[in-house]
Motif scaffolding. Structure first.
Motif, PDB file in Angstrom:
ATOM      1  N   GLU A 101       0.840  -1.201   0.000  1.00  0.00           N
ATOM      2  CA  GLU A 101       0.000   0.000   0.000  1.00  0.00           C
ATOM      3  C   GLU A 101       0.872   1.248   0.000  1.00  0.00           C
ATOM      4  O   GLU A 101       1.834   1.334   0.761  1.00  0.00           O
ATOM      5  N   PHE A 102       0.536   2.194  -0.847  1.00  0.00           N
ATOM      6  CA  PHE A 102       1.191   3.504  -0.855  1.00  0.00           C
ATOM      7  C   PHE A 102       0.625   4.298   0.312  1.00  0.00           C
ATOM      8  O   PHE A 102      -0.580   4.497   0.405  1.00  0.00           O
ATOM      9  N   ALA A 103       1.496   4.758   1.215  1.00  0.00           N
ATOM     10  CA  ALA A 103       1.036   5.497   2.393  1.00  0.00           C
ATOM     11  C   ALA A 103       1.119   7.003   2.193  1.00  0.00           C
ATOM     12  O   ALA A 103       0.272   7.741   2.685  1.00  0.00           O
ATOM     13  N   GLY A 104       2.127   7.482   1.484  1.00  0.00           N
ATOM     14  CA  GLY A 104       2.273   8.912   1.278  1.00  0.00           C
ATOM     15  C   GLY A 104       3.662   9.263   0.787  1.00  0.00           C
ATOM     16  O   GLY A 104       4.478   8.386   0.507  1.00  0.00           O
ATOM     17  N   SER A 105       3.933  10.571   0.699  1.00  0.00           N
ATOM     18  CA  SER A 105       5.221  11.069   0.217  1.00  0.00           C
ATOM     19  C   SER A 105       5.713  12.201   1.101  1.00  0.00           C
ATOM     20  O   SER A 105       4.919  12.935   1.689  1.00  0.00           O
ATOM     21  N   PHE A 106       7.021  12.347   1.135  1.00  0.00           N
ATOM     22  CA  PHE A 106       7.652  13.516   1.735  1.00  0.00           C
ATOM     23  C   PHE A 106       8.246  14.322   0.597  1.00  0.00           C
ATOM     24  O   PHE A 106       8.911  13.770  -0.284  1.00  0.00           O
ATOM     25  N   VAL A 107       8.001  15.635   0.594  1.00  0.00           N
ATOM     26  CA  VAL A 107       8.545  16.509  -0.440  1.00  0.00           C
ATOM     27  C   VAL A 107       9.119  17.759   0.220  1.00  0.00           C
ATOM     28  O   VAL A 107       8.464  18.383   1.051  1.00  0.00           O
ATOM     29  N   ASN A 108      10.337  18.112  -0.160  1.00  0.00           N
ATOM     30  CA  ASN A 108      10.939  19.385   0.241  1.00  0.00           C
ATOM     31  C   ASN A 108      11.114  20.221  -1.017  1.00  0.00           C
ATOM     32  O   ASN A 108      11.777  19.805  -1.965  1.00  0.00           O
ATOM     33  N   VAL A 109      10.494  21.388  -1.036  1.00  0.00           N
ATOM     34  CA  VAL A 109      10.613  22.303  -2.159  1.00  0.00           C
ATOM     35  C   VAL A 109      11.707  23.304  -1.814  1.00  0.00           C
ATOM     36  O   VAL A 109      11.698  23.876  -0.723  1.00  0.00           O
TER      37      VAL A 109
END
Length: 172
Positions: A101-109
């Protein structure tokens, strides 16, 4: 169709979590991960869930996956995805990526540099990611008596500075 979904306010709660068919978790090691760790390639770890008596039976309590001590360079674009699987499925070795299952993502802009030449502090920032996973675990068929889940972190950027300080599951 979209208009009908928007009119029905509980359309979101009726959606089942989607399975990701791109990432296999085959060959998961049961050895504990050592932290802090550099996330320069996909990392898979077994994470202990809170005790069964802490989780309770009420729907009000949410299990939250916490990825803490994330250190990234604030001037770099950084992204990594988080996947979850039931430990028992991996041990059976018949489980493939369809059980993930895909739980989520972390993104730093990247931050814009200040006009006065200052960068507003140090180049490395430290943060954390919190993802509610109770519905995902239910969708995976994780039983209440399961003590562990498998978590996989998949970096989506090359040659970037990412350090993970720890991974745990809390009750909220």
């Amino acid at each position: 169709m979209l208009l009908e979904l928007l009119k029905n306010k509980d359309w979101y709660s009726k959606q089942k979590p989607t399975r990701n068919k791109l990432h296999s978790m085959a060959g998961v090691s049961t050895a504990p991960a050592t932290f802090p760790m550099s996330l320069d390639k996909p990392a898979t770890m077994v994470v202990k869930r809170p005790a069964k008596n802490e989780r309770g039976n009420g729907e009000e309590q949410e299990e939250v996956l916490v990825i803490e001590g994330i250190e990234v360079n604030k001037d770099e674009f950084v992204k990594f995805d988080v996947f979850i699987n039931d430990e028992d499925e991996e041990v059976a070795s018949s489980a493939g990526p369809e059980k993930t299952e895909f739980a989520g993502s972390f993104v730093n802009v990247p931050r814009k540099k200040r006009e006065d030449g200052g960068d507003g502090g140090g180049k490395v920032i430290k943060t954390r990611l919190r993802i509610g996973i109770s519905e995902l675990l239910e969708g995976l068929g994780v039983e209440d008596d399961d003590e562990h889940v498998v978590v996989k972190l998949v970096p989506k950027c090359d040659n970037v500075h990412v350090i993970i300080g720890g991974v745990k599951i809390e009750i909220e």
